[in-house]
Motif scaffolding. Sequence first.
Motif, PDB file in Angstrom:
ATOM      1  N   PHE A   1     -19.281  -2.153  -2.972  1.00 23.24           N
ATOM      2  CA  PHE A   1     -18.151  -3.049  -2.703  1.00 23.24           C
ATOM      3  C   PHE A   1     -16.887  -2.553  -3.411  1.00 23.24           C
ATOM      4  O   PHE A   1     -15.835  -2.381  -2.793  1.00 23.24           O
ATOM      5  CB  PHE A   1     -18.499  -4.471  -3.153  1.00 23.24           C
ATOM      6  CG  PHE A   1     -17.371  -5.435  -2.985  1.00 23.24           C
ATOM      7  CD1 PHE A   1     -17.058  -5.936  -1.722  1.00 23.24           C
ATOM      8  CD2 PHE A   1     -16.601  -5.826  -4.070  1.00 23.24           C
ATOM      9  CE1 PHE A   1     -16.000  -6.807  -1.557  1.00 23.24           C
ATOM     10  CE2 PHE A   1     -15.544  -6.709  -3.914  1.00 23.24           C
ATOM     11  CZ  PHE A   1     -15.244  -7.197  -2.655  1.00 23.24           C
ATOM     12  N   LEU A   2     -17.016  -2.301  -4.716  1.00 23.14           N
ATOM     13  CA  LEU A   2     -15.834  -1.889  -5.475  1.00 23.14           C
ATOM     14  C   LEU A   2     -15.277  -0.559  -4.977  1.00 23.14           C
ATOM     15  O   LEU A   2     -14.069  -0.402  -4.801  1.00 23.14           O
ATOM     16  CB  LEU A   2     -16.181  -1.777  -6.968  1.00 23.14           C
ATOM     17  CG  LEU A   2     -16.398  -3.111  -7.673  1.00 23.14           C
ATOM     18  CD1 LEU A   2     -16.889  -2.885  -9.094  1.00 23.14           C
ATOM     19  CD2 LEU A   2     -15.100  -3.908  -7.681  1.00 23.14           C
ATOM     20  N   THR A   3     -16.168   0.385  -4.717  1.00 19.24           N
ATOM     21  CA  THR A   3     -15.696   1.699  -4.283  1.00 19.24           C
ATOM     22  C   THR A   3     -14.920   1.601  -2.976  1.00 19.24           C
ATOM     23  O   THR A   3     -13.827   2.155  -2.838  1.00 19.24           O
ATOM     24  CB  THR A   3     -16.883   2.664  -4.104  1.00 19.24           C
ATOM     25  OG1 THR A   3     -17.667   2.642  -5.280  1.00 19.24           O
ATOM     26  CG2 THR A   3     -16.402   4.072  -3.867  1.00 19.24           C
ATOM     27  N   VAL A   4     -15.498   0.893  -2.016  1.00 18.86           N
ATOM     28  CA  VAL A   4     -14.862   0.832  -0.705  1.00 18.86           C
ATOM     29  C   VAL A   4     -13.504   0.118  -0.790  1.00 18.86           C
ATOM     30  O   VAL A   4     -12.501   0.603  -0.256  1.00 18.86           O
ATOM     31  CB  VAL A   4     -15.787   0.145   0.321  1.00 18.86           C
ATOM     32  CG1 VAL A   4     -15.052  -0.139   1.611  1.00 18.86           C
ATOM     33  CG2 VAL A   4     -17.004   1.011   0.581  1.00 18.86           C
ATOM     34  N   VAL A   5     -13.470  -0.999  -1.487  1.00 22.63           N
ATOM     35  CA  VAL A   5     -12.212  -1.754  -1.574  1.00 22.63           C
ATOM     36  C   VAL A   5     -11.141  -0.942  -2.301  1.00 22.63           C
ATOM     37  O   VAL A   5     -10.008  -0.809  -1.830  1.00 22.63           O
ATOM     38  CB  VAL A   5     -12.440  -3.105  -2.287  1.00 22.63           C
ATOM     39  CG1 VAL A   5     -11.111  -3.781  -2.589  1.00 22.63           C
ATOM     40  CG2 VAL A   5     -13.320  -4.001  -1.432  1.00 22.63           C
ATOM     41  N   LEU A   6     -11.522  -0.368  -3.447  1.00 23.00           N
ATOM     42  CA  LEU A   6     -10.547   0.409  -4.206  1.00 23.00           C
ATOM     43  C   LEU A   6     -10.080   1.632  -3.422  1.00 23.00           C
ATOM     44  O   LEU A   6      -8.891   1.963  -3.420  1.00 23.00           O
ATOM     45  CB  LEU A   6     -11.150   0.852  -5.542  1.00 23.00           C
ATOM     46  CG  LEU A   6     -11.281  -0.242  -6.595  1.00 23.00           C
ATOM     47  CD1 LEU A   6     -12.017   0.282  -7.814  1.00 23.00           C
ATOM     48  CD2 LEU A   6      -9.895  -0.749  -6.992  1.00 23.00           C
ATOM     49  N   ALA A   7     -11.016   2.292  -2.748  1.00 29.83           N
ATOM     50  CA  ALA A   7     -10.651   3.491  -1.994  1.00 29.83           C
ATOM     51  C   ALA A   7      -9.653   3.144  -0.895  1.00 29.83           C
ATOM     52  O   ALA A   7      -8.667   3.843  -0.673  1.00 29.83           O
ATOM     53  CB  ALA A   7     -11.901   4.147  -1.402  1.00 29.83           C
ATOM     54  N   MET A   8      -9.913   2.044  -0.220  1.00 31.23           N
ATOM     55  CA  MET A   8      -9.023   1.619   0.863  1.00 31.23           C
ATOM     56  C   MET A   8      -7.629   1.323   0.303  1.00 31.23           C
ATOM     57  O   MET A   8      -6.619   1.761   0.853  1.00 31.23           O
ATOM     58  CB  MET A   8      -9.640   0.360   1.492  1.00 31.23           C
ATOM     59  CG  MET A   8      -9.054  -0.044   2.806  1.00 31.23           C
ATOM     60  SD  MET A   8      -9.328   1.199   4.066  1.00 31.23           S
ATOM     61  CE  MET A   8      -7.664   1.328   4.665  1.00 31.23           C
ATOM     62  N   ALA A   9      -7.595   0.583  -0.811  1.00 23.97           N
ATOM     63  CA  ALA A   9      -6.308   0.227  -1.406  1.00 23.97           C
ATOM     64  C   ALA A   9      -5.561   1.480  -1.856  1.00 23.97           C
ATOM     65  O   ALA A   9      -4.366   1.641  -1.592  1.00 23.97           O
ATOM     66  CB  ALA A   9      -6.534  -0.702  -2.599  1.00 23.97           C
ATOM     67  N   LEU A  10      -6.300   2.379  -2.478  1.00 20.54           N
ATOM     68  CA  LEU A  10      -5.693   3.606  -2.978  1.00 20.54           C
ATOM     69  C   LEU A  10      -5.157   4.459  -1.830  1.00 20.54           C
ATOM     70  O   LEU A  10      -4.077   5.050  -1.921  1.00 20.54           O
ATOM     71  CB  LEU A  10      -6.761   4.385  -3.758  1.00 20.54           C
ATOM     72  CG  LEU A  10      -6.298   5.261  -4.903  1.00 20.54           C
ATOM     73  CD1 LEU A  10      -5.367   4.494  -5.816  1.00 20.54           C
ATOM     74  CD2 LEU A  10      -7.507   5.762  -5.680  1.00 20.54           C
ATOM     75  N   ALA A  11      -5.921   4.493  -0.746  1.00 18.90           N
ATOM     76  CA  ALA A  11      -5.486   5.293   0.400  1.00 18.90           C
ATOM     77  C   ALA A  11      -4.181   4.732   0.974  1.00 18.90           C
ATOM     78  O   ALA A  11      -3.272   5.478   1.323  1.00 18.90           O
ATOM     79  CB  ALA A  11      -6.576   5.321   1.466  1.00 18.90           C
ATOM     80  N   LEU A  12      -4.097   3.408   1.054  1.00 19.48           N
ATOM     81  CA  LEU A  12      -2.867   2.798   1.570  1.00 19.48           C
ATOM     82  C   LEU A  12      -1.686   3.141   0.654  1.00 19.48           C
ATOM     83  O   LEU A  12      -0.567   3.380   1.116  1.00 19.48           O
ATOM     84  CB  LEU A  12      -3.029   1.282   1.664  1.00 19.48           C
ATOM     85  CG  LEU A  12      -3.910   0.798   2.806  1.00 19.48           C
ATOM     86  CD1 LEU A  12      -4.199  -0.684   2.671  1.00 19.48           C
ATOM     87  CD2 LEU A  12      -3.252   1.092   4.152  1.00 19.48           C
ATOM     88  N   LEU A  13      -1.986   3.189  -0.636  1.00 16.46           N
ATOM     89  CA  LEU A  13      -0.953   3.502  -1.624  1.00 16.46           C
ATOM     90  C   LEU A  13      -0.499   4.955  -1.510  1.00 16.46           C
ATOM     91  O   LEU A  13       0.654   5.296  -1.739  1.00 16.46           O
ATOM     92  CB  LEU A  13      -1.553   3.260  -3.009  1.00 16.46           C
ATOM     93  CG  LEU A  13      -0.625   2.951  -4.161  1.00 16.46           C
ATOM     94  CD1 LEU A  13       0.170   1.704  -3.859  1.00 16.46           C
ATOM     95  CD2 LEU A  13      -1.454   2.746  -5.422  1.00 16.46           C
ATOM     96  N   LEU A  14      -1.449   5.823  -1.135  1.00 15.32           N
ATOM     97  CA  LEU A  14      -1.168   7.262  -1.133  1.00 15.32           C
ATOM     98  C   LEU A  14      -0.656   7.772   0.207  1.00 15.32           C
ATOM     99  O   LEU A  14      -0.415   8.949   0.376  1.00 15.32           O
ATOM    100  CB  LEU A  14      -2.453   8.025  -1.473  1.00 15.32           C
ATOM    101  CG  LEU A  14      -2.826   8.095  -2.938  1.00 15.32           C
ATOM    102  CD1 LEU A  14      -4.206   8.672  -3.093  1.00 15.32           C
ATOM    103  CD2 LEU A  14      -1.801   8.936  -3.690  1.00 15.32           C
ATOM    104  N   ARG A  15      -0.519   6.876   1.159  1.00 19.39           N
ATOM    105  CA  ARG A  15      -0.240   7.293   2.512  1.00 19.39           C
ATOM    106  C   ARG A  15       1.107   7.996   2.625  1.00 19.39           C
ATOM    107  O   ARG A  15       1.275   8.929   3.374  1.00 19.39           O
ATOM    108  CB  ARG A  15      -0.237   6.071   3.415  1.00 19.39           C
ATOM    109  CG  ARG A  15      -0.759   6.317   4.782  1.00 19.39           C
ATOM    110  CD  ARG A  15      -1.372   5.053   5.276  1.00 19.39           C
ATOM    111  NE  ARG A  15      -0.425   3.968   5.171  1.00 19.39           N
ATOM    112  CZ  ARG A  15       0.189   3.418   6.210  1.00 19.39           C
ATOM    113  NH1 ARG A  15      -0.022   3.873   7.405  1.00 19.39           N
ATOM    114  NH2 ARG A  15       1.004   2.403   6.045  1.00 19.39           N
ATOM    115  N   ARG A  16       2.064   7.492   1.885  1.00 19.51           N
ATOM    116  CA  ARG A  16       3.403   8.074   1.998  1.00 19.51           C
ATOM    117  C   ARG A  16       3.473   9.402   1.276  1.00 19.51           C
ATOM    118  O   ARG A  16       2.565   9.789   0.562  1.00 19.51           O
ATOM    119  CB  ARG A  16       4.423   7.095   1.431  1.00 19.51           C
ATOM    120  CG  ARG A  16       4.791   6.063   2.480  1.00 19.51           C
ATOM    121  CD  ARG A  16       5.894   5.184   1.973  1.00 19.51           C
ATOM    122  NE  ARG A  16       5.402   3.820   1.857  1.00 19.51           N
ATOM    123  CZ  ARG A  16       6.068   2.873   1.181  1.00 19.51           C
ATOM    124  NH1 ARG A  16       7.175   3.173   0.547  1.00 19.51           N
ATOM    125  NH2 ARG A  16       5.593   1.649   1.134  1.00 19.51           N
TER     126      ARG A  16
END
Lengths: 349, 271, 294
Positions: free
Chosen positions: C79-94
């Motif tokens: 749970f933690l990995t998937v949620v954090l990864a998704m959030a981080l990816a959105l943050l890193l998109r730009r």
Amino acid sequence: MAEVRLVDIEKKYGNFLAVPQQSLTIEDGEFLVLLGPSGCGKTTTMRMIAGLEDITAGDIMIKGERVNDKPPKDRDIAMVFQNYGLYPHMTVRQNIEYPLKLRGVAKADRRKRAEETAAKVELDALLERRPSELSGGQRQRVALARAIVRTPSIFLMDEPLSNLDAKLRVTMRAELKHLHHELGVTTVYVTHDQMEAMTLANRVAVMREGRIVQLDTPKKIYAEPADLFVAGFIGSPSMNLIDGTVSGGVFRAEGVDVPIDMPDREGVVLGIRPEELEIAPGGAAFTGKLYALELTGDSTLVTLRAGKTSVCARGHADFEADINTDCHLAPKDGARFHLFDRASGERLI
Amino acid sequence: MRKTLSYLGERALLVLVSVIVLFPIVWMFLTAFKQSRDAYSVSLNFKPTLQNFVTVFSDPWNLGSMVLNSVIVATVTVAIAVPCATLAAYSFSRFRVKARKFLFFLILSTQFIPAVVIVLPFFLMFRQLDMLDTRLALIIVNLAIVTPFVIWMIKGFIDAIPTDSEEAAMIDGASRLRVIKDIVLPVAAPGIMTSSIFCFILTWNEFLFALILSRRDAVTLPVGLVSFRTEQGDLWELMSAAGVMITVPIFIMALFIQKHFTRGMTAGAVK
Amino acid sequence: MQDRLLPYWLLIPAFVIVLATTIYPLAYSFFTSFRAWDLTQSRRPEGFVGLENYVYAASEEQFLNSLWVTFIFVITSVFLTVVLAMALALLLRRKGPMHTFTRIVLILPFAMSPALIGVSYRFMFNPEFGVLAKGLGAVFPALEGVPWLADPQLAMGILVLTDVWHWTPYMTFMCLGGLASIPRETEEAARIDGASNLRIVFGIILPQMKGVIAVMAVLKTIFALKMFDQVVTLTGGGPGTSTETLAYFIFNVGFRWFDMGYASALAWILTAIMMVISIWYVRMLLSEKKMATA
């Protein structure tokens, strides 16, 4: 004698019949174009000749020899691919030399022939570049040079011009034609562009759903399309095809009255090319409201509509009129009417 | 205004993420250069020393032999797995062989077999053959984990190469094997290189097999870490020095293939 | 003719390796799992005991404990990995220098040896001189002197933390891959239609990422089920048996107590669980592919 014969060939992918049983002979020195919309089996047919695709049934004969089980390398063919298929890790020179290298040509000889060939297609200045450093047109030339460098007995070309811009396409077309004239090598050429087919071919095979529907010279195909499909496919703008009926020696549709020498019949399609129509003062064969005027430079495309009928004519460049006014079109002298059966698409006259 | 604020917020978050990621690594590096009395305080005020590295490479730790074991095991595993996997990947990618789906499925699923299951019979077998505590034993079991993974990864890379050039080469007169040698290998080289490095990293970091199958002679670096837990307690500064030795070569490799790394990581998984 | 057999020749070397190194041991431990075999007593497997090893497992407390520990571990870490990864990816998109830097930094945890990760977290959470234990104590006085790894819940928490630290970067890159394949137009169209950022994330982006998220979750589950390295180097399964995962328990049965028959049976139980999940996973991949080509 580099003649290619396809005898009762057939191609199936699982249960899907890509190319139904048929035969085709490509004569020595001929430039044959396989023409058709995408997915009509023309590329599959060419790939079967190349040996890149197995055939499900039938025989492929090259120079009178059965080559069904021969790998591509032993068929003495050269091919130009749609995406060129260049070797990205080799320079232009290495690309051109590669087929010779595979055939064990000595290094010095290889070099000489590669340079001669490069000069022929004006690549001499680019020999040390990689494909990624070339423009689309230049890549096209490399592909061409690689194909002609070892003088094969057959050329196969799979939509070679489709990735070029419109202007370059016309130039390269002329070069291809010249090259064929010069080398006289039997060529099979696949395209969906009827203009390329008309300009390049000795004979055109129009394909639809895997089947060759008409095989003839460009002139003949243009003048006498075998069915409704070919009629609509060849020519630009395409032939006017009007649904109607024949009664009392006259073809009738909304806004159309054309005398036709034919017994009464329903479900008929009348075809006439826009080039063979002209604007007339009134009471002419085609009557309707002016729908659109499109200036193409050397002429104006005039479209008129009457109910469901829509007719296009190639008129004078300086023709002007207001949209939605009455308009009349008449066939020029010697114009040819084509009649097809609506249901089967077959040619009636 | 709102836009710059949210932009600043985004950057602040990124800094935070970088700190969280880097902190344990930086701390380990710092500790490796501390004298043993400094290692047990959180102070940053210390006189750096190389003594820990000298210590771990000398008796009784002999990290040198572990480095050698790790290098040999990882290199040989890569040297066997990658060529075999490349050929298989090419076959899977380009031919419709019979039962292809089943075979590929088989390969994919073996990747998920727990390592404990594999090591158990091998432990018994190697015991029988007197091969426990040898590098060869480690290489053999590592192949089990690495091979399916590399096949999958390289297949991803080969799938991405258009077939045009290969067909052109066949028509130009090359046999299939020649096509593989002249066209596929050079063009897929970056992908194969990336896969090799991945495979190296996996083997280099492998812990379970080495823990079970080695005692003294074939101990690799990750297992070596455990030996710094002595009766006198954990020798953190030495462990950190050993940690630096494990980490540095891998970090260099990972950064070296940085561009392909992300693609490679996901090639096997998502594609 | 030779050309037609070539595809098979190419497959042979790899298949020999795979068969010898996975299928063979799998079969071997399958047969062993029906036998009694105490390695300290005998060099060869002893009598056939049928399903006894499996039956015994069903009622053995330590096994059931490890099953429970693994379950808790898998759920939280996935749970933690998937949620954090998704959030981080959105943050890193730009794009931006800090974004690039963070992306490079993210490569490091995945390249790091899990055993070493366990060791360094054990060091940092040492209550006497660990930098995190001290640091957290200084910032939050309530946490002063907490015996991190000696507390069952906290030890489990730190075990999860090491795993999340290790895996989130990998999963972030998977997410970024997924995000890159979403056509820009949908997002731009929504923006022009006046959707807020939050709405775009939840209404436009996440629904299109469903496939990638599912793949990530299953993949992470498979890896979490195997959790072993950090258990050895961080907690040693303790305190007590509170962080004894299934893989670690099997290791103990096989290589501390040398009960090969029982260990094999347990290994097969774990394999069965993994197989079910991986079959599900592969199916999902194949249908993803179908969707992609459609």
